[in-house]
Design a protein around this motif. Structure first.
Motif, PDB file in Angstrom:
ATOM      1  N   ARG A 428      -7.785  -1.624   4.487  1.00 53.91           N
ATOM      2  CA  ARG A 428      -6.513  -2.291   4.160  1.00 53.91           C
ATOM      3  C   ARG A 428      -5.673  -2.538   5.417  1.00 53.91           C
ATOM      4  NH1 ARG A 428      -5.759  -1.926  -2.138  1.00 53.91           N
ATOM      5  NH2 ARG A 428      -7.832  -2.729  -2.291  1.00 53.91           N
ATOM      6  N   LYS A 429      -6.356  -2.907   6.461  1.00 55.68           N
ATOM      7  CA  LYS A 429      -5.688  -3.148   7.744  1.00 55.68           C
ATOM      8  C   LYS A 429      -4.740  -4.339   7.604  1.00 55.68           C
ATOM      9  CE  LYS A 429      -8.227  -4.655  11.292  1.00 55.68           C
ATOM     10  NZ  LYS A 429      -7.623  -5.895  11.727  1.00 55.68           N
ATOM     11  N   GLY A 430      -3.486  -4.133   7.980  1.00 60.46           N
ATOM     12  CA  GLY A 430      -2.493  -5.196   7.873  1.00 60.46           C
ATOM     13  C   GLY A 430      -2.843  -6.365   8.778  1.00 60.46           C
ATOM     14  N   LEU A 431      -2.693  -7.570   8.226  1.00 63.22           N
ATOM     15  CA  LEU A 431      -2.919  -8.784   9.021  1.00 63.22           C
ATOM     16  C   LEU A 431      -1.565  -9.250   9.550  1.00 63.22           C
ATOM     17  CD1 LEU A 431      -5.254 -10.515   6.426  1.00 63.22           C
ATOM     18  CD2 LEU A 431      -5.983  -9.604   8.643  1.00 63.22           C
ATOM     19  N   PRO A 432      -1.541  -9.945  10.687  1.00 67.30           N
ATOM     20  CA  PRO A 432      -0.262 -10.445  11.199  1.00 67.30           C
ATOM     21  C   PRO A 432       0.415 -11.395  10.192  1.00 67.30           C
ATOM     22  CG  PRO A 432      -2.015 -10.669  12.839  1.00 67.30           C
ATOM     23  CD  PRO A 432      -2.674 -10.269  11.566  1.00 67.30           C
ATOM     24  N   VAL A 433       1.673 -11.112   9.885  1.00 72.67           N
ATOM     25  CA  VAL A 433       2.423 -11.923   8.909  1.00 72.67           C
ATOM     26  C   VAL A 433       3.730 -12.391   9.532  1.00 72.67           C
ATOM     27  CG1 VAL A 433       3.407 -11.970   6.587  1.00 72.67           C
ATOM     28  CG2 VAL A 433       1.682 -10.282   7.136  1.00 72.67           C
ATOM     29  N   LYS A 434       4.080 -13.634   9.311  1.00 75.91           N
ATOM     30  CA  LYS A 434       5.417 -14.118   9.689  1.00 75.91           C
ATOM     31  C   LYS A 434       6.056 -14.688   8.440  1.00 75.91           C
ATOM     32  CE  LYS A 434       4.004 -16.410  13.374  1.00 75.91           C
ATOM     33  NZ  LYS A 434       3.877 -17.525  14.234  1.00 75.91           N
ATOM     34  N   SER A 435       7.346 -14.425   8.247  1.00 73.92           N
ATOM     35  CA  SER A 435       7.978 -15.052   7.090  1.00 73.92           C
ATOM     36  C   SER A 435       9.438 -15.342   7.378  1.00 73.92           C
ATOM     37  CB  SER A 435       7.854 -14.147   5.872  1.00 73.92           C
ATOM     38  OG  SER A 435       8.711 -13.053   5.984  1.00 73.92           O
ATOM     39  N   SER A 436       9.883 -16.470   6.873  1.00 80.62           N
ATOM     40  CA  SER A 436      11.316 -16.734   6.873  1.00 80.62           C
ATOM     41  C   SER A 436      11.650 -17.714   5.747  1.00 80.62           C
ATOM     42  CB  SER A 436      11.771 -17.292   8.229  1.00 80.62           C
ATOM     43  OG  SER A 436      11.408 -18.649   8.343  1.00 80.62           O
ATOM     44  N   GLU A 437      12.724 -17.415   5.042  1.00 77.69           N
ATOM     45  CA  GLU A 437      13.225 -18.244   3.938  1.00 77.69           C
ATOM     46  C   GLU A 437      12.123 -18.665   2.954  1.00 77.69           C
ATOM     47  OE1 GLU A 437      15.540 -21.373   5.721  1.00 77.69           O
ATOM     48  OE2 GLU A 437      16.454 -19.849   7.002  1.00 77.69           O
ATOM     49  N   GLY A 438      11.358 -17.684   2.529  1.00 79.36           N
ATOM     50  CA  GLY A 438      10.353 -17.967   1.505  1.00 79.36           C
ATOM     51  C   GLY A 438       9.071 -18.597   2.021  1.00 79.36           C
ATOM     52  N   ALA A 439       9.010 -18.887   3.313  1.00 79.05           N
ATOM     53  CA  ALA A 439       7.766 -19.424   3.869  1.00 79.05           C
ATOM     54  C   ALA A 439       7.029 -18.291   4.563  1.00 79.05           C
ATOM     55  CB  ALA A 439       8.055 -20.550   4.843  1.00 79.05           C
ATOM     56  N   VAL A 440       5.786 -18.087   4.163  1.00 79.40           N
ATOM     57  CA  VAL A 440       5.006 -16.975   4.700  1.00 79.40           C
ATOM     58  C   VAL A 440       3.796 -17.545   5.422  1.00 79.40           C
ATOM     59  CG1 VAL A 440       3.694 -14.903   4.107  1.00 79.40           C
ATOM     60  CG2 VAL A 440       5.692 -15.544   2.758  1.00 79.40           C
ATOM     61  N   SER A 441       3.489 -16.968   6.564  1.00 78.02           N
ATOM     62  CA  SER A 441       2.270 -17.378   7.251  1.00 78.02           C
ATOM     63  C   SER A 441       1.481 -16.137   7.638  1.00 78.02           C
ATOM     64  CB  SER A 441       2.660 -18.258   8.444  1.00 78.02           C
ATOM     65  OG  SER A 441       1.806 -18.020   9.510  1.00 78.02           O
ATOM     66  N   VAL A 442       0.207 -16.110   7.239  1.00 76.81           N
ATOM     67  CA  VAL A 442      -0.653 -14.955   7.493  1.00 76.81           C
ATOM     68  C   VAL A 442      -1.782 -15.396   8.419  1.00 76.81           C
ATOM     69  CG1 VAL A 442      -2.064 -13.141   6.438  1.00 76.81           C
ATOM     70  CG2 VAL A 442      -0.163 -14.143   5.149  1.00 76.81           C
ATOM     71  N   THR A 443      -2.032 -14.572   9.443  1.00 72.77           N
ATOM     72  CA  THR A 443      -3.164 -14.848  10.336  1.00 72.77           C
ATOM     73  C   THR A 443      -4.399 -14.160   9.777  1.00 72.77           C
ATOM     74  OG1 THR A 443      -1.649 -14.940  12.185  1.00 72.77           O
ATOM     75  CG2 THR A 443      -3.991 -14.704  12.712  1.00 72.77           C
ATOM     76  N   LEU A 444      -5.450 -14.961   9.581  1.00 71.78           N
ATOM     77  CA  LEU A 444      -6.662 -14.470   8.918  1.00 71.78           C
ATOM     78  C   LEU A 444      -7.823 -14.404   9.899  1.00 71.78           C
ATOM     79  CD1 LEU A 444      -6.380 -16.746   5.742  1.00 71.78           C
ATOM     80  CD2 LEU A 444      -6.008 -14.272   5.788  1.00 71.78           C
ATOM     81  N   PRO A 445      -8.882 -13.659   9.513  1.00 70.87           N
ATOM     82  CA  PRO A 445     -10.113 -13.730  10.321  1.00 70.87           C
ATOM     83  C   PRO A 445     -10.656 -15.169  10.300  1.00 70.87           C
ATOM     84  CG  PRO A 445     -10.261 -12.009   8.634  1.00 70.87           C
ATOM     85  CD  PRO A 445      -9.009 -12.756   8.355  1.00 70.87           C
ATOM     86  N   ALA A 446     -11.517 -15.478  11.259  1.00 68.02           N
ATOM     87  CA  ALA A 446     -12.006 -16.858  11.374  1.00 68.02           C
ATOM     88  C   ALA A 446     -12.840 -17.294  10.175  1.00 68.02           C
ATOM     89  CB  ALA A 446     -12.812 -17.017  12.652  1.00 68.02           C
ATOM     90  N   SER A 447     -13.529 -16.321   9.542  1.00 71.07           N
ATOM     91  CA  SER A 447     -14.344 -16.732   8.395  1.00 71.07           C
ATOM     92  C   SER A 447     -14.149 -15.773   7.227  1.00 71.07           C
ATOM     93  CB  SER A 447     -15.810 -16.806   8.796  1.00 71.07           C
ATOM     94  OG  SER A 447     -16.208 -15.557   9.302  1.00 71.07           O
ATOM     95  N   ALA A 448     -14.593 -16.245   6.042  1.00 74.06           N
ATOM     96  CA  ALA A 448     -14.401 -15.483   4.803  1.00 74.06           C
ATOM     97  C   ALA A 448     -15.099 -14.135   4.867  1.00 74.06           C
ATOM     98  CB  ALA A 448     -14.934 -16.286   3.627  1.00 74.06           C
ATOM     99  N   THR A 449     -14.499 -13.141   4.215  1.00 73.18           N
ATOM    100  CA  THR A 449     -15.055 -11.798   4.217  1.00 73.18           C
ATOM    101  C   THR A 449     -15.870 -11.503   2.965  1.00 73.18           C
ATOM    102  OG1 THR A 449     -12.874 -11.223   3.442  1.00 73.18           O
ATOM    103  CG2 THR A 449     -13.452 -10.556   5.680  1.00 73.18           C
ATOM    104  N   GLY A 450     -15.548 -12.188   1.884  1.00 73.00           N
ATOM    105  CA  GLY A 450     -16.174 -11.825   0.610  1.00 73.00           C
ATOM    106  C   GLY A 450     -17.055 -12.921   0.067  1.00 73.00           C
ATOM    107  N   GLU A 451     -17.886 -12.538  -0.918  1.00 75.01           N
ATOM    108  CA  GLU A 451     -18.703 -13.510  -1.620  1.00 75.01           C
ATOM    109  C   GLU A 451     -17.852 -14.162  -2.715  1.00 75.01           C
ATOM    110  OE1 GLU A 451     -23.347 -13.081  -2.875  1.00 75.01           O
ATOM    111  OE2 GLU A 451     -22.081 -11.335  -3.102  1.00 75.01           O
ATOM    112  N   TYR A 452     -18.113 -15.412  -3.029  1.00 76.34           N
ATOM    113  CA  TYR A 452     -17.491 -16.168  -4.131  1.00 76.34           C
ATOM    114  C   TYR A 452     -16.009 -16.448  -3.903  1.00 76.34           C
ATOM    115  CZ  TYR A 452     -21.707 -14.128  -6.143  1.00 76.34           C
ATOM    116  OH  TYR A 452     -22.975 -13.681  -6.337  1.00 76.34           O
ATOM    117  N   ALA A 453     -15.227 -15.391  -3.671  1.00 74.87           N
ATOM    118  CA  ALA A 453     -13.798 -15.590  -3.408  1.00 74.87           C
ATOM    119  C   ALA A 453     -13.302 -14.398  -2.602  1.00 74.87           C
ATOM    120  CB  ALA A 453     -13.025 -15.687  -4.714  1.00 74.87           C
TER     121      ALA A 453
END
Ligand code: JFZ
Length: 462
Positions: A428-453
């Protein structure tokens, strides 16, 4: 309750109350039936709202012909073969003497539901063909008295469900009964003008007493799934409601009785385009038939099943997904494999499904076209399938079906954004998050981690 557990509960409740105050949008789905709902009804619906995913089983004599009659493949859904091929009662009845599903194993069927992450099972106790798949004293046309098998599979399933902590319910065709002169639907052996039938005689002498048996002899029944309410009136429907509530007041009634049930049943395989208030369920096939058909191998892959499950939950509903066992008593291998794959996904991502509420957003679902109209002149809904959102108090779950790349932006988020992490990441390692006035931006790994979703959890705090 241990002091530790009650502390946890107090903490959870206070987090919930605090959350109510700051983030009304994100919890909008948590009270599906709105403020007018009685506490009694809310208590009755609780398990259903938690469950989200159930196993439907269509099993009966129709599994023997499996879509073929006298050498011809009969088009349409397998359990309708008697009707589609206009098979006389006297001929269809003879299937019973050949029904001997010796490979049936209640433990294995229920274990499949467990492995798939399903929380309830609904099985055909009597479909439109009129044949009871349990030992009925009301009519000898039943699996115990009319087949060489002689066992009551519904008794065995009820016991296995109780052992494995799965809720158990019955499909019962209350109106159509092609075996009975006064039941609805058989116009090839009996009266073509159904208004001349003594439908109440059929209800009093077969349907009502059989529903009574089902609610008396099989332990707690989580729901009764009535269907195709031909010839039903509100008054006739009320008789079933009274019967159910007198025998098992906690048993839910689906939306196809012909009188108000406890939740809405959507059309078969019909997922609504947008969020729907109230309690509802989509009954759905895993191929194109309900009852087993040997030539239907159009299996929906796990990716599609996971998408549909998430899509339905993000709109506020339950997914009742069907299998059609064979005349030997086996659930087709492809159905088993695909369901177990969904179960593996749920073991990682279940907290975003069970008891989860709908999306507080909406545009991610798609939009009605400004230009394209359907044949009724209504605007066509253009679904999007990039991501879906489900919710719990204090949490948004973003399910990605198409990986967004290294950053994901979300607008209209209410409340203060806390930690964000992927459910597939057990640390459950926290990912970098930025937010202001209801706009949220999350920095993700370059590719998907899970199958299907892959599911991103965003915590929302005070
Ligand atoms: C009914 C049955 O006739 C069918 O055999 C199967 O059991 C299915 C689950 O239910 O078929 C229906 C009933 C309602 C709709 C479509 C098919 N509907 O409302 O769209």
């Amino acid at each position: 309750m241990s002091p530790q557990r009650s502390l946890c509960l107090v903490a959870a409740v206070s987090v919930f109350i605090a959350f109510l105050a700051v983030a009304p949008v994100a919890i909008a789905g948590q009270a599906p039936s709105g403020p007018s709902e009685t506490p009694r009804q809310a208590a009755k619906m609780k398990w259903f709202r938690e469950a989200r995913f159930g196993l439907f089983i269509h099993w009966g004599l129709y599994a023997i012909p499996a879509g073929e009659w006298k050498g011809a493949l009969i088009p349409g859904i397998g359990e309708w073969i008697m009707n589609r091929a206009k098979i006389p009662v006297k001929e269809y009845e003879q299937l019973a003497s050949r029904f001997n599903p010796v490979k049936f194993n209640a433990e294995e069927w229920v274990q499949l539901a467990v492995d798939a992450g399903m929380k309830y099972i609904v099985i055909t106790s009597k479909h439109h063909d009129g044949f009871a798949m349990y030992g009925s004293k009301v009519s000898p046309y039943n699996i115990v008295d009319a087949t060489p098998f002689k066992r009551d599979p519904l008794k065995e399933l009820a016991a296995a469900c109780a052992r494995k902590n799965i809720r158990f319910g019955f499909y019962y065709s209350q109106a159509q009964d092609w075996h009975e002169p006064n039941g609805a639907g058989n116009t090839w052996d009996f009266l073509a003008d159904e208004t001349k039938k003594d439908f109440d005689k059929y209800l009093r002498e077969k349907a009502e007493p059989q529903v009574r048996e089902l609610l008396t002899n099989y332990g707690p029944v989580c729901l009764i799934w009535f269907d195709t309410p031909r010839l039903m009136t509100p008054e006739r429907g009320q008789r079933f409601i009274d019967l159910v509530s007198s025998l098992q007041p906690n048993c839910l009634i689906d939306g196809r009785l012909g009188a108000a049930g406890d939740y809405r049943s959507m059309g078969d395989n019909r997922i609504p385009p947008t969020v729907e208030a109230g309690d509802w369920e989509v009954p759905a096939t895993i191929n194109r038939t309900w009852g087993f058909k040997k030539d239907d191998t159009d299996w929906k892959p796990p990716s599609d099943l996971v998408f549909k499950l998430v899509d339905i939950v993000s709109k506020g509903g339950n997914y009742l997904l069907n299998v059609g066992p064979t005349a030997e008593g086996l659930i087709p291998q492809a159905s088993q494999d695909n369901l177990r794959a969904v179960g593996r996904w749920l073991r990682v991502n279940g907290e975003a499904i069970y008891g989860a509420g709908p999306t507080p957003f909406g545009p991610e679902l798609g939009a009605y076209s400004d230009t394209e109209k359907d044949k009724n002149g209504k605007p066509v809904f253009k679904a999007k399938e990039e991501w879906r959102c489900t919710t719990r108090p204090g949490r948004l779950y973003i399910h990605f079906f198409k990986w967004p790349g290294e950053s994901f932006e979300l607008r209209g988020v209410q409340g203060r954004v806390g930690k964000a992490y992927l459910l597939a990441d057990s640390s459950r390692k926290g990912l970098p998050v930025k937010s202001s006035e209801g706009a949220v931006s999350v920095t993700l790994p370059a590719s998907a981690t899970g199958e299907y979703a892959s599911v991103l959890c965003i915590e929302i705090q005070k």
